[in-house]
Design an enzyme around this catalytic site. Structure first.
Site, PDB file in Angstrom:
ATOM      1  N   ASP A   1       0.857  -1.186   0.000  1.00  0.00           N
ATOM      2  CA  ASP A   1       0.000   0.000   0.000  1.00  0.00           C
ATOM      3  C   ASP A   1       0.894   1.238   0.000  1.00  0.00           C
ATOM      4  O   ASP A   1       1.160   1.847   1.032  1.00  0.00           O
ATOM      5  CB  ASP A   1      -0.955   0.000   1.187  1.00  0.00           C
ATOM      6  CG  ASP A   1      -2.087   0.997   0.981  1.00  0.00           C
ATOM      7  OD1 ASP A   1      -2.060   1.724  -0.041  1.00  0.00           O
ATOM      8  OD2 ASP A   1      -2.986   1.055   1.822  1.00  0.00           O
TER       9      ASP A   1
ATOM     10  N   HIS B   1       3.180   7.115   5.071  1.00  0.00           N
ATOM     11  CA  HIS B   1       3.706   6.056   5.956  1.00  0.00           C
ATOM     12  C   HIS B   1       4.521   5.011   5.210  1.00  0.00           C
ATOM     13  O   HIS B   1       5.342   4.328   5.802  1.00  0.00           O
ATOM     14  CB  HIS B   1       2.545   5.328   6.652  1.00  0.00           C
ATOM     15  CG  HIS B   1       1.909   6.118   7.740  1.00  0.00           C
ATOM     16  ND1 HIS B   1       0.690   5.786   8.256  1.00  0.00           N
ATOM     17  CD2 HIS B   1       2.328   7.196   8.408  1.00  0.00           C
ATOM     18  CE1 HIS B   1       0.383   6.652   9.204  1.00  0.00           C
ATOM     19  NE2 HIS B   1       1.346   7.516   9.316  1.00  0.00           N
TER      20      HIS B   1
ATOM     21  N   PRO C   1      -1.756   7.975  14.165  1.00  0.00           N
ATOM     22  CA  PRO C   1      -3.099   7.509  14.514  1.00  0.00           C
ATOM     23  C   PRO C   1      -3.061   6.402  15.562  1.00  0.00           C
ATOM     24  O   PRO C   1      -2.131   5.588  15.568  1.00  0.00           O
ATOM     25  CB  PRO C   1      -3.637   6.970  13.182  1.00  0.00           C
ATOM     26  CG  PRO C   1      -2.444   6.669  12.356  1.00  0.00           C
ATOM     27  CD  PRO C   1      -1.342   7.574  12.817  1.00  0.00           C
TER      28      PRO C   1
ATOM     29  N   SER D   1      -5.442   3.233  17.517  1.00  0.00           N
ATOM     30  CA  SER D   1      -6.345   2.217  16.978  1.00  0.00           C
ATOM     31  C   SER D   1      -7.756   2.723  17.241  1.00  0.00           C
ATOM     32  O   SER D   1      -7.952   3.721  17.925  1.00  0.00           O
ATOM     33  CB  SER D   1      -6.109   0.905  17.696  1.00  0.00           C
ATOM     34  OG  SER D   1      -6.161   1.119  19.087  1.00  0.00           O
TER      35      SER D   1
ATOM     36  N   HIS E   1       4.686   5.221  13.111  1.00  0.00           N
ATOM     37  CA  HIS E   1       3.512   5.586  12.301  1.00  0.00           C
ATOM     38  C   HIS E   1       2.187   5.211  12.944  1.00  0.00           C
ATOM     39  O   HIS E   1       1.133   5.537  12.411  1.00  0.00           O
ATOM     40  CB  HIS E   1       3.618   4.973  10.916  1.00  0.00           C
ATOM     41  CG  HIS E   1       3.077   3.578  10.811  1.00  0.00           C
ATOM     42  ND1 HIS E   1       3.440   2.566  11.656  1.00  0.00           N
ATOM     43  CD2 HIS E   1       2.176   3.031   9.947  1.00  0.00           C
ATOM     44  CE1 HIS E   1       2.804   1.457  11.304  1.00  0.00           C
ATOM     45  NE2 HIS E   1       2.032   1.709  10.278  1.00  0.00           N
TER      46      HIS E   1
ATOM     47  N   LYS F   1     -15.259   3.144   9.031  1.00  0.00           N
ATOM     48  CA  LYS F   1     -14.286   2.121   8.605  1.00  0.00           C
ATOM     49  C   LYS F   1     -14.746   1.439   7.329  1.00  0.00           C
ATOM     50  O   LYS F   1     -15.936   1.337   7.081  1.00  0.00           O
ATOM     51  CB  LYS F   1     -14.146   1.045   9.694  1.00  0.00           C
ATOM     52  CG  LYS F   1     -13.775   1.582  11.021  1.00  0.00           C
ATOM     53  CD  LYS F   1     -12.495   1.158  11.636  1.00  0.00           C
ATOM     54  CE  LYS F   1     -11.552   0.274  10.980  1.00  0.00           C
ATOM     55  NZ  LYS F   1     -10.160   0.666  11.242  1.00  0.00           N
TER      56      LYS F   1
END
Lengths: 486, 146
Positions: A101, A334, A383, A385, A409, A485
């Site tokens: 990604d 990231h 960020p 969770s 990250h 999400k």
């Protein structure tokens, strides 16, 4: 992997938060491994991830150390949380050091809204955001880019979005690299990657990606927080996503050619997923320039999602975007490799810095930090969770010396998705979070179970390591109010 | 359980999904690997096989062929929006050092309600990849990025 146990035994403590895998712990290491971890976190680190740090140390032209950030965990090739820099001439470029990604990253949009303004409408806001930003497996965008628009996106990143009405010029000034890496080349992007990219511009995706409504619940550094426009009680929006199918396909396609190149150039690989090619070879450059296109696609993706997010906020609060103060604080990558200037052994040189599950964290004064933040350092966005704190930090002086200008990250997983689904039930997690005032809207309940707060390390433990090392310093902590999400 | 009864099994992995798939032949192991991968994403038992795709791929070695096979299915899933439930690998052949697979994958258009969408698989990795003959038959091991 057989050596993983003995690698853990070879780990030496250098300082409070620095552990070293000495050269020779595995045959063929060119530099030592460096793991940045506190006592609290050392027990979470899998031996296999250490083994991966040692494997990366074997690659040609690696500079100083093969590094792992405090959120590191088992990846493939590089660990997630891995950072490595390679000499521009003598080094290599490896897709395994970036990941599938490409430019998965995160951005933060602030507002003039307070928790009191937002809490009463959270259900409506979360639902509307979910409806407006396509999320989940198989989701398709309202935008269907033409082939030439796709080229523009690949080459110009967020600039395409802003020029086409999805945002403001100021967004580009508050984005890593202006939301674009120059030097992309679309000639080595396959038809398959293009086919996956066309319908997905402006989609969130699935897994750990999210759009979160948060509020600032603690300020650690008032002066820097003022500069970033953050204050206690203020509501902000965090967007975490990447380059979607096009990035996955570009990585898959080039892994094949790089793997063959590794054989051609006789580079011994401890793991096939570590495939790499000499930095200046055609194979490496073709990958690198295609990777830049995927990175630009991801920035454009986050920019479009930002635009839709602003529209929904504006609709729900019946006010225009400027009045709501919906400004982009910053956007960080990231998963990316960049050609950067660093000082190695007292000499300035260009290196290919690979950050796989790591954030750039440039310190005050660095020329690549936007003018507005240059005297305090780059915003570093970490960020948490789902349901736990996220953090804003600012890049600090030690980052250039310790980690090639990099920080962690995120929180880092400690439990597999399969295990999480056995351990947690999506609907239970959702109702627990709702009881504690956090609205969750997901495409499917299983993603909530997979991403439950209990499957991650504590984000605050992770952040404390980079803070204590002086890589990046804490500015603000944010708590979630609502999560969308995939 | 007899080895021959076990089609595939999932292995523990922190971030991703990892599995071993078995078969009396390599062809069967490849078929079971595809079922294992699709069951990470959807409930394959709910897929009606109304449509069949012919797939033919060539790769320089068996590992690459395995990655290509699963990557191709993932591509069709995402781009053509097909949920696959059944796989038939007609043959895996080796000619002049190149491996070729001839196969069919059957399924139907994805229905987000019916197929119970689960974890998204992003890509097929080379990490700890295996495709080998074992005493009981053939085994492949794959880690997919989720």
């Amino acid at each position: 992997m057989e050596d993983a146990g003995s690698i853990k035994e070879s780990l030496k403590r250098i300082d409070d938060n620095i552990w070293e895998i000495p050269i020779g712990s595995k045959p063929g290491m060119n530099v030592p491994g460096r793991i940045y971890l506190s006592d609290k976190l050392i027990h979470n680190l899998e031996p296999e991830a250490l083994d991966q740090v040692a494997n990366v140390a074997m690659l040609p032209g690696i500079q100083k150390y093969s590094m792992a950030m405090p959120d590191a965990h088992l990846g493939y090739g590089f660990p997630i949380g891995g950072v490595a820099a390679f000499d521009e001439e003598e080094g290599v470029i490896s897709p395994g050091g970036v990941g599938f990604d490409i430019n998965c990253g995160v951005r933060l949009v602030r507002s003039n809204l307070t928790v009191e303004d937002v809490r009463p409408v959270m259900k409506e806001l979360t639902e509307k955001l979910f409806q407006s930003v396509p999320a989940g497996v198989g989701s398709k965008s309202r935008i269907r880019a033409s082939e030439s628009e796709l080229d523009d996106i690949f080459l110009h990143g967020s600039r395409w979005a802003v020029e086409n009405g999805y945002g403001e010029k100021a967004d580009l000034e508050h984005c890593e690299g202006g939301g674009c890496i120059e030097g992309g080349d679309v000639r080595h992007i396959s038809a398959k990657a293009r086919k996956r990219g066309r319908p997905q511009a402006g989609t969130l995706g699935s897994g750990n990606h999210f759009l979160e409504v948060q509020y600032v619940d603690k300020i650690y550094d008032q002066e820097v927080a003022d500069r970033f426009g953050l204050e206690e009680g203020q509501v902000s929006f965090m967007i975490h996503c990447g380059s979607r199918g096009t990035g996955h396909q570009i990585c898959t396609d080039h892994l094949r050619t790089i793997s063959q190149a590794a054989k051609k150039y006789k580079i011994a690989l401890p793991d096939k997923q570590l495939a790499c090619a000499p930095a200046q070879s055609d194979e490496a450059q073709n990958y690198f320039r295609s990777m830049i296109c995927a990175a630009n696609y991801a920035w454009n993706n986050r920019q479009i999602i930002t635009h839709w997010t602003r529209e929904i906020i504006s609709e729900v609060f019946r006010s225009d975007i400027d009045e709501l103060g919906l400004d982009l604080v910053y956007d960080v990558a990231h998963n990316v490799a960049k050609l950067e200037e660093h000082t190695v052994d007292g000499k300035k040189k260009n290196v290919y810095v690979h950050r796989k599950g790591a954030t750039r964290a440039f310190p005050p004064g660095h020329k690549d930090v936007p003018q507005a933040y240059r005297d305090v350092g780059q915003p570093v966005l970490i960020p948490g969770s789902m349901g736990t704190a996220s953090f804003v930090l600012h890049g600090a002086e030690a980052s250039m010396d310790i980690s090639f200008g990099s920080a962690c990250h995120g929180a880092g997983r400690v439990m597999s998705r399969a295990h999480a689904k056995k351990e947690f039930h999506g609907e239970d997690i959702k109702s627990d979070l709702e009881k504690s005032g956090i609205m969750v809207r997901a495409a499917h309940p299983s993603v909530i179970a997979e991403e439950a707060p209990g499957v991650y390390k504590s984000s605050s433990d992770v952040v404390n390591v980079v803070h204590d090392l002086g890589i990046a310093r804490k500015v603000a902590r944010m708590m979630p109010l609502g999560v969308v999400k995939g | 359980m007899q080895f021959s009864d076990l089609k595939y099994e999932y292995l523990e992995h922190t971030a991703d999904a990892k599995f071993k798939a078995y078969g009396k032949t390599m062809e069967e192991a490849f078929e079971n690997a595809a079922v294992a991968m699709f069951n990470v994403m959807i409930n394959t038992s709910k897929v009606d096989c109304k449509h069949t795709e012919e797939i033919k791929l060539t790769a320089p070695d068996i590992d690459d062929l395995l990655v290509d096979w699963l990557s191709e299915l993932l591509f069709l899933f995402e781009v053509d929006f097909i949920a696959f439930g059944e796989f038939k690998v007609e043959s895996i052949t080796q000619v002049n050092g190149e491996y070729t697979i001839s196969a069919q994958a059957s399924g139907e258009e994805i229905d987000l309600e019916k197929h119970e969408i689960d974890t998204e698989v992003k890509a097929v990795t080379y990490n700890d990849l295996k495709a080998e003959e074992v005493p009981e038959g053939f085994m492949v091991q794959v880690t997919v990025d989720t």
